[in-house]
Motif scaffolding. Structure first.
Motif, mmCIF file in Angstrom:
data_model
loop_
_atom_site.group_PDB
_atom_site.id
_atom_site.type_symbol
_atom_site.label_atom_id
_atom_site.label_comp_id
_atom_site.label_asym_id
_atom_site.label_seq_id
_atom_site.Cartn_x
_atom_site.Cartn_y
_atom_site.Cartn_z
ATOM 1 N N THR A 66 0.843 -1.197 0.000
ATOM 2 C CA THR A 66 0.000 0.000 0.000
ATOM 3 C C THR A 66 0.875 1.242 0.000
ATOM 4 O O THR A 66 1.691 1.438 0.903
ATOM 5 C CB THR A 66 -0.925 0.015 1.235
ATOM 6 O OG1 THR A 66 -1.690 -1.191 1.285
ATOM 7 C CG2 THR A 66 -1.871 1.200 1.173
ATOM 8 N N GLY A 67 0.727 2.073 -1.040
ATOM 9 C CA GLY A 67 1.476 3.326 -1.106
ATOM 10 C C GLY A 67 2.972 3.132 -1.140
ATOM 11 O O GLY A 67 3.717 3.952 -0.594
ATOM 12 N N THR B 205 -1.724 -1.276 -4.220
ATOM 13 C CA THR B 205 -2.621 -0.125 -4.371
ATOM 14 C C THR B 205 -1.875 1.180 -4.110
ATOM 15 O O THR B 205 -1.082 1.283 -3.187
ATOM 16 C CB THR B 205 -3.821 -0.235 -3.407
ATOM 17 O OG1 THR B 205 -3.352 -0.418 -2.073
ATOM 18 C CG2 THR B 205 -4.687 -1.430 -3.768
ATOM 19 N N ARG B 206 -2.136 2.148 -4.998
ATOM 20 C CA ARG B 206 -1.512 3.480 -4.931
ATOM 21 C C ARG B 206 0.012 3.378 -4.872
ATOM 22 O O ARG B 206 0.676 4.158 -4.190
ATOM 23 C CB ARG B 206 -2.052 4.282 -3.742
ATOM 24 C CG ARG B 206 -3.554 4.512 -3.793
ATOM 25 C CD ARG B 206 -4.050 5.488 -2.724
ATOM 26 N NE ARG B 206 -3.467 5.262 -1.408
ATOM 27 C CZ ARG B 206 -3.893 4.349 -0.544
ATOM 28 N NH1 ARG B 206 -4.893 3.547 -0.865
ATOM 29 N NH2 ARG B 206 -3.325 4.213 0.647
ATOM 30 N N CYS B 207 0.562 2.425 -5.597
ATOM 31 C CA CYS B 207 2.022 2.261 -5.660
ATOM 32 C C CYS B 207 2.573 2.975 -6.894
ATOM 33 O O CYS B 207 1.853 3.232 -7.855
ATOM 34 C CB CYS B 207 2.395 0.778 -5.700
ATOM 35 S SG CYS B 207 2.046 -0.116 -4.164
ATOM 36 N N GLY C 283 -5.128 2.503 -8.636
ATOM 37 C CA GLY C 283 -4.457 3.774 -8.382
ATOM 38 C C GLY C 283 -2.954 3.761 -8.510
ATOM 39 O O GLY C 283 -2.302 4.730 -8.132
ATOM 40 N N SER C 284 -2.373 2.688 -9.049
ATOM 41 C CA SER C 284 -0.910 2.630 -9.170
ATOM 42 C C SER C 284 -0.450 3.275 -10.480
ATOM 43 O O SER C 284 -1.206 3.383 -11.448
ATOM 44 C CB SER C 284 -0.423 1.183 -9.088
ATOM 45 O OG SER C 284 -0.539 0.708 -7.753
ATOM 46 N N THR C 285 0.812 3.702 -10.497
ATOM 47 C CA THR C 285 1.382 4.422 -11.631
ATOM 48 C C THR C 285 2.639 3.721 -12.120
ATOM 49 O O THR C 285 3.486 3.313 -11.312
ATOM 50 C CB THR C 285 1.734 5.869 -11.218
ATOM 51 O OG1 THR C 285 0.558 6.528 -10.759
ATOM 52 C CG2 THR C 285 2.332 6.649 -12.382
#
Length: 197
Positions: free
Chosen positions: A46-47, A66-68, A87-89
């Motif tokens: 996470t993050g 997630t969100r990585c 939400g990952s990039t």
């Protein structure tokens, strides 16, 4: 309870062939870590930030990233099965040949990604940013692309059957030889202003 690791930085670690099951990483950073042939099952990131990480031939099942942020990572022959990547990039990553079966990749940012020949099947990619991505000869079957950014996508020779193409403006993409089913053809014709009777 999964083993929790928070705000740790890993550098130059050799995790070749490691099996990460039921681990939870929050706000961690991974730089030049070798995850070649590693396996994750039920792992959660996470993050987290991944820089120059090798995911070559790795296999990920029912795991979450997630969100990585992935920067200049290599995913040669990596597989993601039933994984959550919301939400990952991905920035300047090597993504070929990537295989994704199922899971949720909504809101993922893959602008300009080279996904030639990739396999994406049954995955949710709602509102994903695929602008300028190269999906030439890719399999994009049964994928939920509702609300996705697809402008300037290269879809030549891609198999798009059973995917949600309601967000596709066919005038802004390369599409020669792309394969669609009858229902999709109707959606595309309507997007071009035709009345289908």
């Amino acid at each position: 309870m999964p083993e929790l690791t928070e705000s740790v930085t890993f550098r130059h670690e050799d995790w070749y062939g490691e099996e990460l099951a039921d681990r939870h990483f929050v706000g961690c950073e991974f730089f030049e870590v070798d995850l070649t042939e590693a396996v994750t099952r039920g792992a959660v990131f996470t993050g987290c930030t991944f820089g120059n990480v090798l995911f070559n031939a790795s296999r990920h099942q029912d795991s979450a990233f997630t969100r990585c942020v992935f920067k200049r990572c290599n995913f040669f022959e990596a597989q993601f099965i039933g994984c959550k990547m919301v939400g990952s990039t991905f920035v300047e990553c090597q993504l070929r040949p990537l295989r994704v079966d199922g899971g949720d990749w909504s809101f993922v940012a893959l602008p300009g990604a080279d996904l030639r020949g990739a396999w994406l099947s049954g995955v949710r990619m709602r509102e994903a940013d695929l602008s300028g991505a190269n999906l030439t000869d890719a399999t994009v079957a049964g994928v939920d692309l509702s609300g996705a950014q697809l402008q300037k996508c290269r879809l030549g020779g891609a198999d798009l059957r059973r995917s949600d193409l309601t967000a596709l403006d066919p005038t802004t993409v390369e599409r020669a030889g792309a394969m669609v089913d009858v229902e999709q053809a109707v959606v595309i014709a309507q997007a071009l202003g035709f009345r289908v009777g």
